[in-house]
Design a protein around this motif. Structure first.
Motif, PDB file in Angstrom:
ATOM      1  N   ALA A 199       3.005   0.469  -5.872  1.00  0.00           N
ATOM      2  CA  ALA A 199       2.375   1.630  -5.420  1.00  0.00           C
ATOM      3  C   ALA A 199       3.289   2.514  -4.516  1.00  0.00           C
ATOM      4  N   ILE A 200       3.316   3.693  -4.928  1.00  0.00           N
ATOM      5  CA  ILE A 200       4.020   4.585  -4.305  1.00  0.00           C
ATOM      6  C   ILE A 200       3.137   5.958  -3.575  1.00  0.00           C
ATOM      7  N   HIS A 201       3.375   5.999  -2.251  1.00  0.00           N
ATOM      8  CA  HIS A 201       2.459   6.964  -1.513  1.00  0.00           C
ATOM      9  C   HIS A 201       3.259   8.041  -0.724  1.00  0.00           C
ATOM     10  N   THR A 214       5.935   6.053   1.201  1.00  0.00           N
ATOM     11  CA  THR A 214       5.678   4.309   1.419  1.00  0.00           C
ATOM     12  C   THR A 214       5.596   3.837   0.046  1.00  0.00           C
ATOM     13  N   ILE A 215       6.490   2.542  -0.050  1.00  0.00           N
ATOM     14  CA  ILE A 215       6.262   2.207  -1.369  1.00  0.00           C
ATOM     15  C   ILE A 215       5.890   0.418  -1.157  1.00  0.00           C
ATOM     16  N   LEU A 246      -2.433  -3.064  -8.622  1.00  0.00           N
ATOM     17  CA  LEU A 246      -2.033  -1.572  -8.294  1.00  0.00           C
ATOM     18  C   LEU A 246      -3.261  -1.259  -7.103  1.00  0.00           C
ATOM     19  N   GLN A 247      -4.423  -1.397  -7.377  1.00  0.00           N
ATOM     20  CA  GLN A 247      -5.425  -0.974  -6.491  1.00  0.00           C
ATOM     21  C   GLN A 247      -5.329  -1.530  -5.046  1.00  0.00           C
ATOM     22  N   LYS A 248      -5.182  -3.035  -5.261  1.00  0.00           N
ATOM     23  CA  LYS A 248      -4.924  -3.741  -3.918  1.00  0.00           C
ATOM     24  C   LYS A 248      -3.721  -3.071  -3.061  1.00  0.00           C
ATOM     25  N   LEU A 249      -2.680  -2.829  -3.918  1.00  0.00           N
ATOM     26  CA  LEU A 249      -1.517  -2.221  -3.019  1.00  0.00           C
ATOM     27  C   LEU A 249      -1.729  -0.811  -2.491  1.00  0.00           C
TER      28      LEU A 249
END
Length: 267
Positions: A199-201, A214-215, A246-249
């Motif tokens: 997950a990339i934010h 944040t990764i 992916l949703q959890k991350l």
């Protein structure tokens, strides 16, 4: 900059429906240039990424396999994703050159020359061919690390969008030893293919200079656990589990963003 595309819907098209001239343009040949790849990884890791971004926070790098066939499955939030994934999971971290699935339009001209020599290979998202699937399977069966963005496009929010089924079908084909487009006995061999959710934010929807990133890298999904039923059913189950991962991350990042940390006075 390269826009990576990802998991194609292999149920829509095959090479049988593609014009001959498109098939030629869609040739899936790629290799990793022995001098260009180390240079680009070095420049990206030590110059481009640190100079452009503010803070780059990474969690879960211990979940990255350093050997064996693996699909890295990141969320897709900006074109910068294609450079950040090698930064957090490429040769400087795992000792591996990553093989990206990219749109066919990105494999043209000078840019295409670089893409192919960095290990990229093309897919036509509107007309994904058997040759693309076969090339992806061959890479996994050779123990490579392949990057596929399962959402299929860039989304500027932090929601996990419906995943394309191609990534699960490719993983299952490689795991069972199938050769796409040929008759092959199911379960001929098991490779130990893994899918790693990432997950990339970004701190802002459209990353600009100084943006924080944040990764989160999740635990690998073992594709061998999805081979007991029909390919169609298991692909659906694998896609569902990857979506949940992916949703959890992504939810983990949301919790960190909303959490208020107590300020502790120094001394």
């Amino acid at each position: 900059m390269i826009e990576q595309h990802s998991a194609f819907d292999s149920s829509r098209n095959t090479s049988d429906t593609m014009p001959a001239n498109l098939m030629v343009a869609h040739s899936t040949t790629s290799r990793v240039c022995p001098w260009l790849s180390p240079l680009m990884y070095l420049l990206g890791r030590h110059f481009l990424m640190p100079l452009f971004f503010g803070r780059i926070k990474i969690t879960g790098q211990e979940n990255l396999p350093k050997t064996g066939p693996v699909i890295l499955a990141p969320t897709h939030r900006a074109r910068w994703d294609a450079l950040l994934i090698p930064y957090v999971a490429g040769r400087c971290v795992t000792g591996r050159d990553l093989r990206f699935m990219v749109t066919i339009s990105e494999c043209q001209g000078l840019q295409g020359w670089f893409v192919r020599r960095m290990g990229g290979f093309p897919v036509d998202p509107q007309r994904p061919s058997i040759s693309t699937l076969r090339h992806g399977v061959n890479l996994l069966q050779n123990g490579e690390a392949v990057v596929i963005f399962p959402e299929g496009g860039i989304f500027r929010d932090d929601e996990v969008h419906p995943l394309k089924p191609g990534i699960s079908r490719l993983a299952l084909s490689a795991e069972s030893g199938d050769k796409p487009g040929t008759a092959c006995a199911k379960g001929e061999r098991n490779l130990g293919v893994k899918i790693v959710p990432i997950a990339i934010h970004y701190s802002q929807p459209c990353p600009s200079w100084g943006t924080d990133v944040t990764i989160h890298i999740g635990s690998p999904l073992e594709v061998a656990h999805y081979t007991s039923d029909s390919v169609k059913k298991e692909a659906k189950r694998l896609t569902t589990d990857l979506t949940k991962a992916l949703q959890k991350l992504s939810h983990q990042e949301a919790e960190l963003t909303q959490h208020r940390f107590a300020e502790i006075a120094n001394g």
